[in-house]
Design an enzyme around this catalytic site. Structure first.
Site, PDB file in Angstrom:
ATOM      1  N   ASP A 196       4.840  -3.901   9.719  1.00  0.00           N
ATOM      2  CA  ASP A 196       5.509  -3.588  10.980  1.00  0.00           C
ATOM      3  C   ASP A 196       6.106  -4.833  11.646  1.00  0.00           C
ATOM      4  OD1 ASP A 196       4.794  -0.623  11.277  1.00  0.00           O
ATOM      5  OD2 ASP A 196       2.859  -1.540  10.860  1.00  0.00           O
ATOM      6  N   GLU A 202     -29.479   2.634   8.796  1.00  0.00           N
ATOM      7  CA  GLU A 202     -29.532   3.624   9.874  1.00  0.00           C
ATOM      8  C   GLU A 202     -28.211   3.730  10.628  1.00  0.00           C
ATOM      9  OE1 GLU A 202     -31.734   5.693  10.036  1.00  0.00           O
ATOM     10  OE2 GLU A 202     -33.721   4.873   9.592  1.00  0.00           O
ATOM     11  N   SER A 229       0.830  -1.207   0.000  1.00  0.00           N
ATOM     12  CA  SER A 229       0.000   0.000   0.000  1.00  0.00           C
ATOM     13  C   SER A 229       0.870   1.266   0.000  1.00  0.00           C
ATOM     14  CB  SER A 229      -0.920  -0.041   1.230  1.00  0.00           C
ATOM     15  OG  SER A 229      -1.606   1.171   1.382  1.00  0.00           O
ATOM     16  N   GLN A 230       1.718   1.416   0.988  1.00  0.00           N
ATOM     17  CA  GLN A 230       2.545   2.625   1.084  1.00  0.00           C
ATOM     18  C   GLN A 230       3.721   2.591   0.106  1.00  0.00           C
ATOM     19  OE1 GLN A 230       2.214   5.533   2.740  1.00  0.00           O
ATOM     20  NE2 GLN A 230       0.249   4.866   3.514  1.00  0.00           N
ATOM     21  N   HIS A 258       5.740   4.682  10.365  1.00  0.00           N
ATOM     22  CA  HIS A 258       5.070   4.456  11.649  1.00  0.00           C
ATOM     23  C   HIS A 258       6.199   4.282  12.660  1.00  0.00           C
ATOM     24  CE1 HIS A 258       2.382   3.237  14.702  1.00  0.00           C
ATOM     25  NE2 HIS A 258       1.891   2.127  14.201  1.00  0.00           N
ATOM     26  N   GLN A 265       9.663  -5.863  10.314  1.00  0.00           N
ATOM     27  CA  GLN A 265      10.739  -4.866  10.259  1.00  0.00           C
ATOM     28  C   GLN A 265      11.951  -5.276  11.099  1.00  0.00           C
ATOM     29  OE1 GLN A 265       9.174  -0.876  10.802  1.00  0.00           O
ATOM     30  NE2 GLN A 265       7.792  -1.101   9.051  1.00  0.00           N
TER      31      GLN A 265
HETATM   32  P1  NAD Z   1       1.622  -3.679   3.162  1.00  0.00           P
HETATM   33  O1  NAD Z   1       1.233  -4.852   3.982  1.00  0.00           O
HETATM   34  O2  NAD Z   1       0.645  -3.093   2.222  1.00  0.00           O
HETATM   35  O3  NAD Z   1       2.867  -3.972   2.227  1.00  0.00           O
HETATM   36  C1  NAD Z   1       3.984  -4.570   2.650  1.00  0.00           C
HETATM   37  C2  NAD Z   1       4.888  -4.937   1.488  1.00  0.00           C
HETATM   38  O4  NAD Z   1       6.112  -5.383   2.105  1.00  0.00           O
HETATM   39  C3  NAD Z   1       4.410  -6.110   0.640  1.00  0.00           C
HETATM   40  O5  NAD Z   1       3.689  -5.692  -0.478  1.00  0.00           O
HETATM   41  C4  NAD Z   1       5.719  -6.774   0.273  1.00  0.00           C
HETATM   42  O6  NAD Z   1       6.263  -6.100  -0.848  1.00  0.00           O
HETATM   43  C5  NAD Z   1       6.628  -6.493   1.438  1.00  0.00           C
HETATM   44  N1  NAD Z   1       6.774  -7.608   2.410  1.00  0.00           N
HETATM   45  C6  NAD Z   1       5.790  -8.336   2.997  1.00  0.00           C
HETATM   46  N2  NAD Z   1       6.310  -9.243   3.840  1.00  0.00           N
HETATM   47  C7  NAD Z   1       7.636  -9.078   3.810  1.00  0.00           C
HETATM   48  C8  NAD Z   1       8.723  -9.727   4.465  1.00  0.00           C
HETATM   49  N3  NAD Z   1       8.530 -10.738   5.331  1.00  0.00           N
HETATM   50  N4  NAD Z   1       9.974  -9.300   4.187  1.00  0.00           N
HETATM   51  C9  NAD Z   1      10.175  -8.283   3.323  1.00  0.00           C
HETATM   52  N5  NAD Z   1       9.196  -7.649   2.666  1.00  0.00           N
HETATM   53  C10 NAD Z   1       7.941  -8.045   2.907  1.00  0.00           C
HETATM   54  O7  NAD Z   1       2.201  -2.603   4.208  1.00  0.00           O
HETATM   55  P2  NAD Z   1       1.714  -1.098   4.391  1.00  0.00           P
HETATM   56  O8  NAD Z   1       0.295  -1.103   4.858  1.00  0.00           O
HETATM   57  O9  NAD Z   1       2.098  -0.309   3.193  1.00  0.00           O
HETATM   58  O10 NAD Z   1       2.588  -0.653   5.647  1.00  0.00           O
HETATM   59  C11 NAD Z   1       3.942  -0.301   5.541  1.00  0.00           C
HETATM   60  C12 NAD Z   1       4.285   0.679   6.654  1.00  0.00           C
HETATM   61  O11 NAD Z   1       3.517   1.872   6.477  1.00  0.00           O
HETATM   62  C13 NAD Z   1       3.934   0.172   8.044  1.00  0.00           C
HETATM   63  O12 NAD Z   1       4.927   0.647   8.941  1.00  0.00           O
HETATM   64  C14 NAD Z   1       2.603   0.830   8.349  1.00  0.00           C
HETATM   65  O13 NAD Z   1       2.337   0.977   9.732  1.00  0.00           O
HETATM   66  C15 NAD Z   1       2.805   2.161   7.678  1.00  0.00           C
HETATM   67  N6  NAD Z   1       1.581   2.899   7.322  1.00  0.00           N
HETATM   68  C16 NAD Z   1       0.619   2.274   6.573  1.00  0.00           C
HETATM   69  C17 NAD Z   1      -0.513   2.969   6.183  1.00  0.00           C
HETATM   70  C18 NAD Z   1      -1.564   2.324   5.324  1.00  0.00           C
HETATM   71  O14 NAD Z   1      -2.579   2.957   5.086  1.00  0.00           O
HETATM   72  N7  NAD Z   1      -1.409   1.123   4.804  1.00  0.00           N
HETATM   73  C19 NAD Z   1      -0.670   4.319   6.565  1.00  0.00           C
HETATM   74  C20 NAD Z   1       0.345   4.942   7.306  1.00  0.00           C
HETATM   75  C21 NAD Z   1       1.472   4.209   7.675  1.00  0.00           C
HETATM   76 MG    MG Z   2      -1.569   2.433  12.186  1.00  0.00          MG
END
Ligand code: NAD
Ligand code: MG
Length: 327
Positions: A82, A226, A26-27, A107, A85
């Site tokens: 998270d 509702e 996503s990010q 985050h 990481q």
């Molecule tokens: P996500 O789950 O959408 O994407 C994670 C990506 O990381 C995957 O697409 C893959 O490419 C990779 N990945 C997955 N497992 C892995 C592993 N074991 N080793 C290495 N790479 C791996 O994550 P996200 O929601 O984009 O979140 C990423 C960070 O952004 C987090 O710290 C989250 O808290 C923060 N954040 C997310 C949002 C949100 O709306 N999604 C908003 C603000 C902050």
């Molecule tokens: Mg959060």
């Protein structure tokens, strides 16, 4: 509180400096695209078998291994889940941290709760968008942005805040505005907000209202329309006019009843529960519970997800809510 906007941030600080984006979810995807459109140099770091590799390559990005991407970049952005990481930091990132590099987090969770413990010869900054990646990307393409937080955990180079602001500008956040916070406050506030209010608390409130009406004989569709379907209209009023402004825009009947009965729903017991939740988050107990569940393959977590999606409220959403929402 100072709000930083485009004119407070200098993209030149990052021009010609490679940024490794770890993860393409996503990010990761949204930030990589926005940074590239802002004229910055981006490389994507992924696991060898990552299902995201093809997606990133099709969008014209260079994809490297996690370790390679970190070794060749001056800035490293943690956009992986998270819970992973800690291991990715220890196995792929740590060995590539030369003096003066910069770690960026979306985050503060991993750093604040010491799952990731960076050495003191790097900058460690927070650039946390207030919204999902897809929304951030869409807004960026329309010339807009979402708001966000910036923060500094370690300022080795003396330029950490300026780097955070420049990165925030690169992904479009300063178009709307960013506010400075600490890693501690962002970590606690974000977890508490999503658990107690925005996601967990809200979902339970909606289900409780739905179940009460259905339990007393109202048709499920009626209960859904509702108690759930109109939520965005009220939230929109609150965001634009404040809570008092929302009250002044609904009927006096609705406003009167809200004052009489709202506090019967959220009273001292809820506030006590909220304080307990925040205390558990603060002491790291929630983080421990989460990481323990992750190490066990999120087994119980997946069961809860199953159970949650079987709740009748989701069936009503598919029957009627979905088509009304797309109007
Ligand atoms: P996500 O789950 O959408 O994407 C994670 C990506 O990381 C995957 O697409 C893959 O490419 C990779 N990945 C997955 N497992 C892995 C592993 N074991 N080793 C290495 N790479 C791996 O994550 P996200 O929601 O984009 O979140 C990423 C960070 O952004 C987090 O710290 C989250 O808290 C923060 N954040 C997310 C949002 C949100 O709306 N999604 C908003 C603000 C902050
Ligand atoms: Mg959060």
């Amino acid at each position: 509180m100072k709000v930083y906007r485009d004119e407070d941030a200098d993209l030149d600080l990052l021009k010609g400096k490679r940024i490794a984006i770890l993860g393409f979810g996503s990010q990761g995807k949204a930030q990589a695209l926005n940074l590239r459109d802002s004229g910055l140099e981006v490389t994507i770091g992924l696991r060898p078998q990552s299902p995201s590799r093809k997606k990133a390559e099709q969008l014209g990005f260079e994809v490297q291994s996690l370790s390679e991407s970190c070794s060749g970049a001056e800035l490293i952005s943690f956009l992986i889940p998270d819970q992973v990481q800690k291991e990715v930091y220890q196995e792929e990132v740590r060995k590539n941290l030369k003096e003066g590099k910069c770690l960026i987090f979306a985050h503060a969770f991993s750093v604040h709760f010491k799952l990731v413990e960076p050495p003191d010869h790097v900058d460690v900054i927070l650039v946390a968008p207030h919204g999902p990646g897809e929304v951030m990307r869409k807004k960026f393409q329309a010339g807009l942005g979402v708001s966000g937080f910036v923060g500094v955990y370690e300022n080795r180079t003396g330029k950490a805040l300026q780097k955070a602001l420049a990165y925030a500008k690169g992904i479009g956040l300063t178009r709307t505005g960013v506010v400075e916070t600490t890693f501690e406050h962002e970590a606690l506030g974000d977890l508490f907000g999503e658990q107690a209010v925005l996601c967990g608390g809200l979902a339970e409130l909606l289900k409780a209202g739905f179940e009460t009406l259905v339990g007393q004989g109202l048709p499920p569709e009626n209960a859904y329309l509702e108690c759930v379907h109109q939520l965005d209209l009220i939230v929109d009023l609150i965001k634009r006019f404040g809570i008092a402004g929302m009250y002044s825009r609904i009927s006096e009947l609705a406003e009167f009843g809200s004052y009489v009965n709202g506090p019967r729903i959220i009273g001292e017991r809820t506030r006590m529960a909220m304080r307990a939740i925040l205390e558990e988050i603060r002491r790291g107990e929630f983080t421990e519970q989460f990481m323990k569940s992750y190490r066990k393959g999120f087994e119980a977590f997946k069961e809860k997800r199953q159970k949650e999606s079987a709740h009748p409220i989701n069936q009503v959403f598919r029957n009627i809510g979905e088509s009304f929402a797309s109007e």
